[in-house]
Design a protein around this motif. Structure first.
Motif, PDB file in Angstrom:
ATOM      1  N   THR A   1       0.855  -1.349   0.041  1.00  0.00           N
ATOM      2  CA  THR A   1      -0.134   0.146  -0.028  1.00  0.00           C
ATOM      3  C   THR A   1       0.907   1.181  -0.154  1.00  0.00           C
ATOM      4  O   THR A   1       0.502   2.280  -0.744  1.00  0.00           O
ATOM      5  N   LEU A   2       1.974   1.172   0.901  1.00  0.00           N
ATOM      6  CA  LEU A   2       2.883   2.341   1.083  1.00  0.00           C
ATOM      7  C   LEU A   2       3.583   2.481  -0.390  1.00  0.00           C
ATOM      8  O   LEU A   2       3.683   3.624  -0.872  1.00  0.00           O
ATOM      9  N   LYS A   3       3.813   1.454  -1.165  1.00  0.00           N
ATOM     10  CA  LYS A   3       4.530   1.714  -2.493  1.00  0.00           C
ATOM     11  C   LYS A   3       3.615   2.074  -3.377  1.00  0.00           C
ATOM     12  O   LYS A   3       4.013   3.142  -4.191  1.00  0.00           O
ATOM     13  N   ASP A   4       2.422   1.815  -3.409  1.00  0.00           N
ATOM     14  CA  ASP A   4       1.474   2.318  -4.289  1.00  0.00           C
ATOM     15  C   ASP A   4       1.187   3.789  -4.201  1.00  0.00           C
ATOM     16  O   ASP A   4       1.046   4.600  -5.035  1.00  0.00           O
ATOM     17  N   GLN A   5       1.386   4.440  -2.846  1.00  0.00           N
ATOM     18  CA  GLN A   5       0.943   5.731  -2.468  1.00  0.00           C
ATOM     19  C   GLN A   5       2.342   6.548  -3.081  1.00  0.00           C
ATOM     20  O   GLN A   5       2.368   7.493  -3.500  1.00  0.00           O
ATOM     21  N   LEU A   6       3.629   5.896  -2.897  1.00  0.00           N
ATOM     22  CA  LEU A   6       4.703   6.479  -3.252  1.00  0.00           C
ATOM     23  C   LEU A   6       4.674   6.631  -4.854  1.00  0.00           C
ATOM     24  O   LEU A   6       5.226   7.654  -5.180  1.00  0.00           O
ATOM     25  N   ASP A   7       4.257   5.735  -5.527  1.00  0.00           N
ATOM     26  CA  ASP A   7       4.222   5.556  -6.965  1.00  0.00           C
ATOM     27  C   ASP A   7       3.230   6.919  -7.266  1.00  0.00           C
ATOM     28  O   ASP A   7       3.581   7.525  -8.517  1.00  0.00           O
TER      29      ASP A   7
END
Length: 73
Positions: free
Chosen positions: A16-22
């Motif tokens: 989820t954090l990776k998607d937000q950073l993307d």
């Protein structure tokens, strides 16, 4: 809660954090493009104003009045 459930929760959080950073990366790219367009538009507007000032000064000189110095520069 079992260790497997905890591990699954951690993995889910990381993804989820990776998607937000993307998403933030895409947003920053969009802002960068917008800023580049704004800078280009500013330069174009500056050039147009300079040409207009030149025309006004030329007309004033041709009329024999001269141009009053501008204040604040």
């Amino acid at each position: 809660m079992s260790a497997g459930e905890k591990a699954f929760g951690v993995i889910k959080t990381v993804l989820t954090l990776k998607d937000q950073l993307d998403g933030l990366g895409r947003d920053l790219g969009d802002l960068n493009e917008g800023l580049a367009r704004l800078a280009e538009a500013h330069g174009t507007l500056r050039d147009r104003v300079s040409r207009l000032e030149g025309v006004i000064e030329g007309v004033a000189m041709a009329a024999g009045r001269g141009v009053q110095p501008r204040t604040g520069e």
